[in-house]
Design an enzyme around this catalytic site. Sequence first.
Site, PDB file in Angstrom:
ATOM      1  N   ASP A 230       0.813  -1.214   0.000  1.00 36.87           N
ATOM      2  CA  ASP A 230       0.000   0.000   0.000  1.00 36.87           C
ATOM      3  C   ASP A 230       0.844   1.261   0.000  1.00 36.87           C
ATOM      4  O   ASP A 230       0.427   2.305  -0.486  1.00 36.87           O
ATOM      5  CB  ASP A 230      -0.969  -0.005   1.184  1.00 36.87           C
ATOM      6  N   ASN A 240       1.574  -2.799   4.169  1.00 31.02           N
ATOM      7  CA  ASN A 240       0.643  -3.637   3.408  1.00 31.02           C
ATOM      8  C   ASN A 240      -0.363  -4.196   4.403  1.00 31.02           C
ATOM      9  O   ASN A 240      -0.276  -3.958   5.616  1.00 31.02           O
ATOM     10  CB  ASN A 240       1.412  -4.751   2.664  1.00 31.02           C
TER      11      ASN A 240
END
Lengths: 344, 344
Positions: A230, A240
Site C-alpha cells: 500500500d 501492506n
Amino acid sequence: MNNNFEKRSIWLENRKVYMIEQNLLPHKYEIFISENYKKTCFAIKTMIVRGAGAIGAAGAFAMWQAANEAPKNNYNNFIEKAKEEIEATRPTARDLFSGVESVYEKAVISPEEALKAAQKFADKNAEAGKKIGKYGNSIIEDYTNILTHCNAGRLALVAHGSALAPIYEAHKSSKKLFVYVDETRPRNQGARLTAWELNEAGIRHAIIPDNAAAWYMSQGKINMVITGADRIATNGDTANKIGTLEKAIAAKEYGIPFYIAAPLSTFDKECKTGKEIPIEERDQNEVLYQKGQDKDGIIREVLVASPDSEALNPAFDVTPAKFITGYITEIGIITSEQIAEIFK
Amino acid sequence: MNNNFEKRSIWLENRKVYMIEQNLLPHKYEIFISENYKKTCFAIKTMIVRGAGAIGAAGAFAMWQAANEAPKNNYNNFIEKAKEEIEATRPTARDLFSGVESVYEKAVISPEEALKAAQKFADKNAEAGKKIGKYGNSIIEDYTNILTHCNAGRLALVAHGSALAPIYEAHKSSKKLFVYVDETRPRNQGARLTAWELNEAGIRHAIIPDNAAAWYMSQGKINMVITGADRIATNGDTANKIGTLEKAIAAKEYGIPFYIAAPLSTFDKECKTGKEIPIEERDQNEVLYQKGQDKDGIIREVLVASPDSEALNPAFDVTPAKFITGYITEIGIITSEQIAEIFK
C-alpha cells in the site's frame, strides 16, 4: 484459462467511472457506476473499489470528476477541498495520493486536462501491472508453491494486478504452480477475491487460515512469498495489509524469499522510513462480525465473537526492508538500496 | 470480579457426564449431558467439549462409561474397542490419551475402579490448573500486556485453565493487565471463548485478528505471550492450535518471552520430538464457512470465501522448543532441558 487478468477493474465510460463492486464478490459480479466525485469517495471508503492501484485510479478519476463539477466562480477552492476529501478516504494507500496529485496538477488548468491526466494514470497502472508480471515471471521456476497475502490480483490494480501478475504470467507460460492463499482476516480479501481471481484464471490454489502460513513454511511447502503493497518508504519499509509482517518474519526464519510486487506509484519519495506511514484503524465490527452468503444465497452478517468484548482492527502493518528480498516493479526487480537511488 | 474460573467445566453428576456446551458459547450458555461413552465421543469429536485438559477428563469419563456399559461376557473386548474409539476422536491431544490410559488400567479391574480413576484424573487436572496459576503469576509483573492464542482458560481445563490460569491469578492479586486475544481462526476460540472467559472474570482485553499479533509486538505493545498446548514432546517441541508457531517466531524476533502453560498430562514421554506428533487435518468447511449469530439472535452459517475454491485446515502446528522461553506446569516453571530430565 482465460486472459481476464488483462481486463480493467476500473474504467471510464460515458464520462462516468465504472468499477467492479468488490464488496459483492465472490458471491455476485456487479459493476458500480459513479457519476460524481462524492460517490467515488464513498466507493473508496467503503471498499467497493480496493487494492492499491485501483484506489489510485479511483482517486485520479474522482479528482477529474471534482474538476468537472467545480463551479466556475469557486473553481480552485472547490477542487482544493475535493482533493482533501478524496485523500482522506484511505490514508495509508500511497497510490491514492499518486493518483490524486497527478490529476490535481492538471485540474487547476481545466477539467479536460484533468480527464487526460486521469486516463493516463489509469493506463500507466495497467501497463505497470503487465510489466510486473513479466519481470516477476522471470524469477518463478517451474513447480513453485507460492504464498500470497490479501488481494493483489487484477482487481487490485487497473489490470494484471501486482502480486498475482507474475503468477498469471508464469501460468500463461505453462509453469506448474500452486498458490497458498491466506484468507486475510478480518475482511477475507484472500479467501473472497484472490481465490476468485485464481479460479477465474484456472490456477491451482487453496485457501488457508492466516495462522497456517508459518506451519506450511516450516514443512517446506512454500518456496516463495509475493504480496502487494500500500505504501513503500524510500528505505524499503513496506506498509501492506495487516499480517504481511507476520508472514515476512516467518519467511525469513525459514529462508524463503519474500517479494513485494508494486508499481512505482506505490513508492513514497517523501517517506524515508516505515515509521512515517500512518496506519489506518478501521471499525472494530469488521473483526467482530463476518459477512457471507447463507445456504439460501442471502448475504448475512453474523457475530463471530463474544458479544461483550471489543476488538482492535489495524488495517495495515509495516514490514521492515530487512525482511524483503526484492521489489518487483515495472522497471525490474529492485533492492531496497536501489529504491533510495531511484527516488533521491 | 468473580471466581468462576475455579468452577468445573466438565464433571460427574448422577452418574452422567456434564459439560459446558462450548459450541454454543458465547451466544448461549448450556450444559450438555452425556449418558454413555458414545455420546461423550461425539462431544469430543464435535468439540462440544474442547481444550486439552477438558478433553482429557472427557476421555477419562468416557472410558469409565464404557466399562460401565460393557457386557459381562465380553467385558475386556468391549472396553478395548471403546478405548480405540475414544482415542480416535482427537488424535493430536495428549491429554486425551493420558485420561483414557489412566482409567483403562483400572477399567480392566472393574467399573467402580474406573470411576474412581476418572474422578481422580479430573480432580488432578483442576488442581494442576490452580498450581499453574500460582506459578505463572509469579512471573507476571504489574502493568503487563499479554498475548494469548486460542483458548486455554477455565473451559479448556477441568477448572482454572492453563494459559489463562496465571492471568486469573495475577488479576486476583490486583495486578493491572491487558490481554490481546488472537481471534484464532478458523474456529475463533479466542474471539468466542477466551474473550467470553476474560469478560466473565472482569479482565481488560481486546480481540485482535490473528494477523495483528506481530504488528503489536513490533510496536512494543506486548510484553509476554502465554498459550496452552495439546501435546509436548520430551525435547520441548509443542503442538498447539494452528498459528502458535507464527506467534512464537514473531515473539522471538522481538525478544518477547513466550511461555507454554500446561499440566504434566500434556507432556508425552513416548514422543521425543515434534516430528512424531500427528497433526489433525479438519474439515475444510471450518475455513470456508463461519458460524455466528445474526441480528435476530439466530445462529447461522455463512460462506465467507470464493465458492469454487478449496481450503486446507490443519488444526495444529508444532512450535520447536527453541522458540519457547519456559513451560508453566503444576510443578513449577521448567525449561525444555528439564522436561527431558523429568520424563526420562
